[in-house]
Enzyme design. Structure first.
Site, mmCIF file in Angstrom:
data_model
loop_
_atom_site.group_PDB
_atom_site.id
_atom_site.type_symbol
_atom_site.label_atom_id
_atom_site.label_comp_id
_atom_site.label_asym_id
_atom_site.label_seq_id
_atom_site.Cartn_x
_atom_site.Cartn_y
_atom_site.Cartn_z
ATOM 1 N N ASN A 153 0.762 -1.116 0.175
ATOM 2 C CA ASN A 153 0.138 -0.554 0.185
ATOM 3 C C ASN A 153 0.760 1.222 -0.087
ATOM 4 O O ASN A 153 1.869 1.135 0.227
ATOM 5 C CB ASN A 153 -0.831 -0.344 1.315
ATOM 6 C CG ASN A 153 -0.292 -0.450 2.402
ATOM 7 O OD1 ASN A 153 0.832 0.529 2.639
ATOM 8 N ND2 ASN A 153 -0.331 -1.597 3.178
ATOM 9 N N GLY A 164 -2.159 1.008 16.952
ATOM 10 C CA GLY A 164 -1.210 -0.062 15.601
ATOM 11 C C GLY A 164 -1.445 1.396 14.194
ATOM 12 O O GLY A 164 -2.839 1.725 13.414
ATOM 13 N N ASP A 177 -4.868 -6.371 4.362
ATOM 14 C CA ASP A 177 -5.400 -7.180 4.499
ATOM 15 C C ASP A 177 -6.030 -8.629 4.195
ATOM 16 O O ASP A 177 -6.538 -9.548 4.905
ATOM 17 C CB ASP A 177 -6.889 -6.731 3.755
ATOM 18 C CG ASP A 177 -7.541 -5.615 4.910
ATOM 19 O OD1 ASP A 177 -7.259 -5.610 5.968
ATOM 20 O OD2 ASP A 177 -8.116 -4.496 4.364
ATOM 21 N N PRO A 228 -3.307 -11.839 9.116
ATOM 22 C CA PRO A 228 -4.033 -11.784 10.693
ATOM 23 C C PRO A 228 -4.514 -9.886 11.235
ATOM 24 O O PRO A 228 -3.726 -9.253 10.582
ATOM 25 C CB PRO A 228 -2.444 -11.820 11.410
ATOM 26 C CG PRO A 228 -1.371 -12.062 10.905
ATOM 27 C CD PRO A 228 -2.075 -12.709 9.452
ATOM 28 N N ASP A 229 -5.205 -10.450 11.823
ATOM 29 C CA ASP A 229 -5.687 -8.852 12.102
ATOM 30 C C ASP A 229 -5.584 -8.460 13.311
ATOM 31 O O ASP A 229 -5.438 -9.300 14.766
ATOM 32 C CB ASP A 229 -7.620 -8.825 12.795
ATOM 33 C CG ASP A 229 -8.262 -7.377 13.177
ATOM 34 O OD1 ASP A 229 -7.537 -7.033 13.521
ATOM 35 O OD2 ASP A 229 -8.993 -7.775 12.421
ATOM 36 N N ILE A 230 -4.177 -7.627 13.411
ATOM 37 C CA ILE A 230 -3.194 -7.026 14.645
ATOM 38 C C ILE A 230 -4.335 -6.760 15.391
ATOM 39 O O ILE A 230 -3.911 -6.425 17.266
ATOM 40 C CB ILE A 230 -1.514 -6.645 14.001
ATOM 41 C CG1 ILE A 230 -0.983 -7.770 13.767
ATOM 42 C CG2 ILE A 230 -1.236 -5.884 15.564
ATOM 43 C CD1 ILE A 230 0.247 -7.267 12.976
ATOM 44 N N LYS A 238 -12.798 -4.352 16.798
ATOM 45 C CA LYS A 238 -11.865 -4.698 17.192
ATOM 46 C C LYS A 238 -11.677 -5.213 18.383
ATOM 47 O O LYS A 238 -10.935 -5.366 19.115
ATOM 48 C CB LYS A 238 -11.007 -3.335 16.342
ATOM 49 C CG LYS A 238 -11.125 -2.989 14.780
ATOM 50 C CD LYS A 238 -10.415 -4.962 14.490
ATOM 51 C CE LYS A 238 -10.221 -3.800 12.955
ATOM 52 N NZ LYS A 238 -10.021 -5.621 11.889
#
Length: 396
Positions: A206, A268, A274, A302-304, A339
């Site tokens: 990105n 974060g 994603d 993974p969704d940190i 989240k």
């Protein structure tokens, strides 16, 4: 926003004072400069005035300025005085109270904190006279930004090279914020944009530059926090944090976060991809004749942020970022709840006016609060966020 008097003296490293000036301005400070006669042999008052947006001061004998006792007004105006570079000659003048030009006279009339960044030949730095002069200045409370070991303009190698600009800026910021409201707190900050390998050559990525995350790490460091900065690839020089971890993809970033826990705060700021390849190719994918479409088999990374927010060692404060291209506030509020984090900083990136830029337009969102911070320098965003974190811990 603080007021800084920057004194530039006549060493080869004087050109680096321009970058110090630029960074101080970038951090939102007002900077006025005094150039000694020696400094003007290396850089010009015009270049200093252009970068600072203020008049460059050069002489004690300016009839307009000194009609109002200009040298005293300059130091009364400033919150802190910084000398970059501090030559052996100027250090000697400071130590013995000489006042034969504007810079030395202003310092003799000064009662504000003083920081000096020495730069000189290693033999001059190690000379007993310089050693004694430095001891005198330290005893009087002058803060010394120690020179580095390295190759000098003369070709010799040793201690005496001007400290890195990042180190000088960090020292100045610390002097401007002596209370250190986050002292004793451990902060984990992620930054940059992750790169998910397609093959050994290509990756999914990105536009994130990492500037906002690095600015937050710098502001947290200046507030006295112990900072772990976990960074995806950027072109930035890391601030002098306690622990810097370079990673590439989301999986390695998560592993580094796990390793760094426990912490008091997690931020974060990284732009984590994603999706990643379900099975990255071991060799470079070739473009075959007649092949117009390539299909990639992707899986979620993974969704940190959610992982940290639900962790057994959950930090007391978990902060996320939401870079949105539509329905920014609604999506940011949904992210806050989904989240399980405490705060979200949302920005609209649809016009690509955030990535890689020095400014950011931010909305601060908590469960019972929404603040539009408007467009600020990224360092100003960082300082405002760190101020909120400090206020949070002092209220609980």
């Amino acid at each position: 926003m603080k007021k800084i008097l920057l004194i530039i003296t006549g060493g080869v490293a004087a050109f680096k004072a321009l970058e110090v000036l630029r960074q101080l301005k970038k951090n939102g400070h007002i900077v006025r400069c005094i150039l000694t006669a020696g400094a003007q042999e290396f850089i010009t008052p015009l270049s200093v005035a252009a970068l600072s947006g203020e008049q460059a001061y050069t002489t004690l004998w300016d009839t307009t300025q000194e009609a109002e006792i200009g040298h005293i007004q300059l130091v009364r105006w400033a919150d802190v005085v910084v000398v970059v570079p501090a030559t052996a000659n100027f250090i000697a003048k400071m130590a013995h109270g000489l006042a034969d030009d504007l810079a030395s006279t202003a310092l003799l009339a000064n009662i504000n904190p003083v920081l000096i960044a020495p730069a000189m030949n290693v033999r001059m730095w190690e000379h007993p006279a310089t050693y004694a002069n430095m001891a005198l200045l330290r005893a009087r409370g002058v803060q010394v930004i120690a020179p580095e070991v390295g190759e000098m303009a003369c070709g010799e190698v040793g201690e005496g090279r001007l400290a890195a600009v990042e180190g000088i800026i960090a020292a100045v910021q610390a002097a401007l914020n002596p209370d250190h409201p986050l002292k004793g707190k451990h902060m984990i900050i992620t930054a940059g944009g992750t790169r998910e390998a397609i093959d050994p050559v290509r990756f999914i990525g990105n536009h994130s530059s990492g500037k906002q995350g690095y600015a937050i790490a710098t502001a947290a460091l200046q507030a006295g926090a112990r900072v772990t900065l976990i960074s995806a690839p950027t072109g930035l020089t890391p601030p002098p944090v306690a622990n810097y971890v370079a990673v590439s993809d989301a999986a390695s970033m998560l592993a580094a976060v796990e390793q760094a826990l426990p912490a008091d705060v997690f931020i974060g700021a990284a732009a984590v991809a994603d999706w990643c390849m379900a099975d990255p190719a071991a060799q470079k994918l070739k473009k075959n004749d007649g092949q117009d479409v390539l299909t990639l088999n992707l899986r979620k990374t993974p969704d940190i942020l959610a992982h940290v927010a639900q962790h057994a060692n959950r930090p007391a404060l978990v902060v996320g970022f939401a870079a949105e291209t539509e329905n920014m506030l609604e999506n940011a509020r949904a992210k806050l709840v989904k989240k399980g984090c405490d705060w979200v900083l949302a920005n609209d990136v649809s016009a690509n006016q955030v990535f890689g830029q020095d400014t950011n337009a931010v909305h601060f969102i908590a469960y019972n609060l929404h603040e539009d911070w408007g467009t600020l320098l990224k360092m100003q965003v960082a300082q405002r966020l760190v101020d909120k974190i400090a206020a949070h811990f002092h209220s609980v």
